[in-house]
Motif scaffolding. Structure first.
Motif, PDB file in Angstrom:
ATOM      1  N   ALA A   1       0.845  -1.209   0.024  1.00  0.00           N
ATOM      2  CA  ALA A   1      -0.001   0.007  -0.020  1.00  0.00           C
ATOM      3  C   ALA A   1       0.630   1.174   0.114  1.00  0.00           C
ATOM      4  CB  ALA A   1      -0.762  -0.052   1.509  1.00  0.00           C
ATOM      5  N   VAL A   2       0.273   2.454  -0.250  1.00  0.00           N
ATOM      6  CA  VAL A   2       0.863   3.632  -0.486  1.00  0.00           C
ATOM      7  C   VAL A   2       0.078   4.720  -0.016  1.00  0.00           C
ATOM      8  CG1 VAL A   2       1.951   5.287  -2.022  1.00  0.00           C
ATOM      9  CG2 VAL A   2       2.314   2.917  -2.559  1.00  0.00           C
ATOM     10  N   ALA A   3       0.689   5.813   0.982  1.00  0.00           N
ATOM     11  CA  ALA A   3       0.039   6.878   1.303  1.00  0.00           C
ATOM     12  C   ALA A   3       0.568   8.049   0.502  1.00  0.00           C
ATOM     13  CB  ALA A   3       0.373   7.049   3.004  1.00  0.00           C
ATOM     14  N   MET A   4      -0.278   9.157   0.270  1.00  0.00           N
ATOM     15  CA  MET A   4       0.156  10.271  -0.559  1.00  0.00           C
ATOM     16  C   MET A   4      -0.312  11.425  -0.011  1.00  0.00           C
ATOM     17  SD  MET A   4      -0.126  11.015  -4.762  1.00  0.00           S
ATOM     18  CE  MET A   4      -1.684  10.445  -4.837  1.00  0.00           C
ATOM     19  N   ARG A   5       0.500  12.544   0.018  1.00  0.00           N
ATOM     20  CA  ARG A   5       0.067  13.851   0.622  1.00  0.00           C
ATOM     21  C   ARG A   5       0.844  15.016  -0.051  1.00  0.00           C
ATOM     22  NH1 ARG A   5       3.605  14.008   6.318  1.00  0.00           N
ATOM     23  NH2 ARG A   5       5.476  14.508   5.472  1.00  0.00           N
ATOM     24  N   SER A   6       0.099  16.006   0.222  1.00  0.00           N
ATOM     25  CA  SER A   6       0.949  17.216  -0.387  1.00  0.00           C
ATOM     26  C   SER A   6       1.857  18.064   0.839  1.00  0.00           C
ATOM     27  CB  SER A   6      -0.022  18.406  -0.791  1.00  0.00           C
ATOM     28  OG  SER A   6       0.226  19.693  -1.062  1.00  0.00           O
ATOM     29  N   SER A   7       2.958  18.571   0.301  1.00  0.00           N
ATOM     30  CA  SER A   7       3.837  19.091   1.186  1.00  0.00           C
ATOM     31  C   SER A   7       3.310  20.214   1.987  1.00  0.00           C
ATOM     32  CB  SER A   7       5.099  19.382   0.583  1.00  0.00           C
ATOM     33  OG  SER A   7       4.796  20.240  -0.473  1.00  0.00           O
ATOM     34  N   LEU A   8       2.332  20.856   1.223  1.00  0.00           N
ATOM     35  CA  LEU A   8       1.565  21.947   1.660  1.00  0.00           C
ATOM     36  C   LEU A   8       0.412  21.795   2.617  1.00  0.00           C
ATOM     37  CD1 LEU A   8       1.441  24.484  -1.439  1.00  0.00           C
ATOM     38  CD2 LEU A   8       2.958  24.194   0.597  1.00  0.00           C
ATOM     39  N   ASP A   9       0.342  20.447   2.794  1.00  0.00           N
ATOM     40  CA  ASP A   9      -1.177  20.054   3.748  1.00  0.00           C
ATOM     41  C   ASP A   9      -0.784  18.731   4.130  1.00  0.00           C
ATOM     42  OD1 ASP A   9      -3.472  19.588   4.952  1.00  0.00           O
ATOM     43  OD2 ASP A   9      -4.739  19.481   3.228  1.00  0.00           O
ATOM     44  N   PRO A  10       0.379  18.299   4.839  1.00  0.00           N
ATOM     45  CA  PRO A  10       0.769  16.958   5.327  1.00  0.00           C
ATOM     46  C   PRO A  10      -0.150  16.305   6.187  1.00  0.00           C
ATOM     47  CG  PRO A  10       2.061  18.969   6.556  1.00  0.00           C
ATOM     48  CD  PRO A  10       1.324  19.610   5.499  1.00  0.00           C
ATOM     49  N   ASP A  11      -1.230  16.920   6.632  1.00  0.00           N
ATOM     50  CA  ASP A  11      -2.121  16.461   7.580  1.00  0.00           C
ATOM     51  C   ASP A  11      -3.378  15.810   6.499  1.00  0.00           C
ATOM     52  OD1 ASP A  11      -1.141  17.267   9.881  1.00  0.00           O
ATOM     53  OD2 ASP A  11      -2.027  19.011  10.055  1.00  0.00           O
ATOM     54  N   THR A  12      -3.483  16.081   5.473  1.00  0.00           N
ATOM     55  CA  THR A  12      -4.409  15.494   4.448  1.00  0.00           C
ATOM     56  C   THR A  12      -3.589  14.300   3.745  1.00  0.00           C
ATOM     57  OG1 THR A  12      -5.492  17.240   4.334  1.00  0.00           O
ATOM     58  CG2 THR A  12      -6.146  15.519   2.692  1.00  0.00           C
ATOM     59  N   VAL A  13      -3.965  13.034   4.303  1.00  0.00           N
ATOM     60  CA  VAL A  13      -3.077  11.874   3.618  1.00  0.00           C
ATOM     61  C   VAL A  13      -4.149  10.857   2.980  1.00  0.00           C
ATOM     62  CG1 VAL A  13      -1.771   9.937   4.004  1.00  0.00           C
ATOM     63  CG2 VAL A  13      -1.394  12.013   5.289  1.00  0.00           C
ATOM     64  N   LEU A  14      -3.888  10.723   1.610  1.00  0.00           N
ATOM     65  CA  LEU A  14      -4.546   9.630   0.846  1.00  0.00           C
ATOM     66  C   LEU A  14      -4.000   8.232   0.898  1.00  0.00           C
ATOM     67  CD1 LEU A  14      -5.765  11.739  -2.013  1.00  0.00           C
ATOM     68  CD2 LEU A  14      -6.860  11.167  -0.127  1.00  0.00           C
ATOM     69  N   ARG A  15      -4.679   7.121   0.917  1.00  0.00           N
ATOM     70  CA  ARG A  15      -3.896   5.924   1.068  1.00  0.00           C
ATOM     71  C   ARG A  15      -4.800   4.961  -0.039  1.00  0.00           C
ATOM     72  NH1 ARG A  15      -3.222   4.981   7.506  1.00  0.00           N
ATOM     73  NH2 ARG A  15      -3.074   7.085   8.224  1.00  0.00           N
ATOM     74  N   TYR A  16      -3.626   4.286  -0.354  1.00  0.00           N
ATOM     75  CA  TYR A  16      -4.090   3.428  -1.671  1.00  0.00           C
ATOM     76  C   TYR A  16      -3.651   2.090  -1.403  1.00  0.00           C
ATOM     77  CZ  TYR A  16      -4.760   7.871  -3.788  1.00  0.00           C
ATOM     78  OH  TYR A  16      -5.201   9.199  -4.030  1.00  0.00           O
ATOM     79  N   THR A  17      -4.615   1.154  -1.788  1.00  0.00           N
ATOM     80  CA  THR A  17      -3.999  -0.436  -1.777  1.00  0.00           C
ATOM     81  C   THR A  17      -2.906  -0.614  -2.902  1.00  0.00           C
ATOM     82  OG1 THR A  17      -5.683  -1.272  -3.327  1.00  0.00           O
ATOM     83  CG2 THR A  17      -6.478  -1.212  -0.912  1.00  0.00           C
ATOM     84  N   GLU A  18      -2.292  -1.813  -2.702  1.00  0.00           N
ATOM     85  CA  GLU A  18      -1.217  -2.227  -3.629  1.00  0.00           C
ATOM     86  C   GLU A  18      -1.975  -1.874  -5.038  1.00  0.00           C
ATOM     87  OE1 GLU A  18       2.149  -5.411  -4.866  1.00  0.00           O
ATOM     88  OE2 GLU A  18       0.606  -5.914  -3.647  1.00  0.00           O
ATOM     89  N   ALA A  19      -3.305  -2.495  -5.345  1.00  0.00           N
ATOM     90  CA  ALA A  19      -3.949  -2.822  -6.635  1.00  0.00           C
ATOM     91  C   ALA A  19      -4.244  -1.139  -7.042  1.00  0.00           C
ATOM     92  CB  ALA A  19      -5.012  -3.549  -6.604  1.00  0.00           C
ATOM     93  N   GLU A  20      -4.789  -0.432  -6.241  1.00  0.00           N
ATOM     94  CA  GLU A  20      -5.101   0.991  -6.637  1.00  0.00           C
ATOM     95  C   GLU A  20      -3.697   1.712  -7.005  1.00  0.00           C
ATOM     96  OE1 GLU A  20      -8.787   1.735  -3.892  1.00  0.00           O
ATOM     97  OE2 GLU A  20      -6.777   1.928  -3.062  1.00  0.00           O
ATOM     98  N   TRP A  21      -2.785   1.445  -6.247  1.00  0.00           N
ATOM     99  CA  TRP A  21      -1.674   2.380  -6.677  1.00  0.00           C
ATOM    100  C   TRP A  21      -0.795   1.973  -7.839  1.00  0.00           C
ATOM    101  CZ3 TRP A  21       0.357   6.752  -5.401  1.00  0.00           C
ATOM    102  CH2 TRP A  21       1.797   7.148  -5.646  1.00  0.00           C
ATOM    103  N   ARG A  22      -1.007   0.506  -8.091  1.00  0.00           N
ATOM    104  CA  ARG A  22      -0.277   0.028  -9.448  1.00  0.00           C
ATOM    105  C   ARG A  22      -1.330   0.382 -10.544  1.00  0.00           C
ATOM    106  NH1 ARG A  22      -1.866  -5.024  -9.173  1.00  0.00           N
ATOM    107  NH2 ARG A  22      -0.561  -5.470  -7.416  1.00  0.00           N
ATOM    108  N   ALA A  23      -2.540   0.643 -10.510  1.00  0.00           N
ATOM    109  CA  ALA A  23      -3.647   0.992 -11.537  1.00  0.00           C
ATOM    110  C   ALA A  23      -3.141   2.396 -11.983  1.00  0.00           C
ATOM    111  CB  ALA A  23      -5.039   0.777 -11.337  1.00  0.00           C
ATOM    112  N   PHE A  24      -3.068   3.168 -10.752  1.00  0.00           N
ATOM    113  CA  PHE A  24      -2.686   4.676 -10.944  1.00  0.00           C
ATOM    114  C   PHE A  24      -1.368   4.790 -11.690  1.00  0.00           C
ATOM    115  CE2 PHE A  24      -0.070   8.343  -9.178  1.00  0.00           C
ATOM    116  CZ  PHE A  24      -0.843   9.595  -9.857  1.00  0.00           C
ATOM    117  N   VAL A  25      -0.317   4.169 -11.091  1.00  0.00           N
ATOM    118  CA  VAL A  25       1.031   4.275 -11.901  1.00  0.00           C
ATOM    119  C   VAL A  25       1.179   3.815 -13.294  1.00  0.00           C
ATOM    120  CG1 VAL A  25       3.194   3.554 -11.852  1.00  0.00           C
ATOM    121  CG2 VAL A  25       2.320   4.296  -9.633  1.00  0.00           C
ATOM    122  N   LEU A  26       0.363   2.852 -13.660  1.00  0.00           N
ATOM    123  CA  LEU A  26       0.457   2.319 -14.869  1.00  0.00           C
ATOM    124  C   LEU A  26      -0.443   3.237 -16.001  1.00  0.00           C
ATOM    125  CD1 LEU A  26      -0.321  -1.616 -14.407  1.00  0.00           C
ATOM    126  CD2 LEU A  26       1.809  -0.426 -15.064  1.00  0.00           C
ATOM    127  N   GLY A  27      -1.681   3.838 -15.301  1.00  0.00           N
ATOM    128  CA  GLY A  27      -2.433   4.952 -15.896  1.00  0.00           C
ATOM    129  C   GLY A  27      -1.441   6.118 -16.031  1.00  0.00           C
TER     130      GLY A  27
END
Length: 98
Positions: free
Chosen positions: A52-78
């Motif tokens: 799994a992967v977590a993602m955030r903006s450096s300007l808003d580090p308290d807002t974190v989105l989290r993605y399963t391995e499958a979701e992250w893989r689909a995003f990266v491939l897209g």
């Protein structure tokens, strides 16, 4: 039968999301693109258990989105395939008529 399978898949995905957001990520190491400075706006990611992967903006580090391995893989491939390429700002698409 398809409805039951759809409900099962939806329930499984909800459980996965709930488990992912229940993880304590306070000690994760955040990574950003090479060459970016600490003071620059940037996207940061952290690697979580089970791919799994977590993602955030450096300007808003308290807002974190989290993605399963499958979701992250689909995003990266897209992204690699150009699915998220944006039109340059100020450029309008035309329907062929000028």
């Amino acid at each position: 039968m398809a409805d039951a399978e759809d409900r099962e898949v939806k329930a499984r995905k909800e459980r996965e999301r709930d488990e992912l957001y229940a993880l304590d990520i306070s000690g994760v190491e955040w990574h950003s693109a090479p060459g970016t400075e600490q003071h620059e706006e940037r996207v940061e990611i952290a690697y979580l258990p089970e791919g799994a992967v977590a993602m955030r903006s450096s300007l808003d580090p308290d807002t974190v989105l989290r993605y399963t391995e499958a979701e992250w893989r689909a995003f990266v491939l897209g992204a690699r395939d150009g699915e998220f390429d944006l039109e340059p700002a100020g450029r309008e698409t035309t329907s062929g008529a000028e």
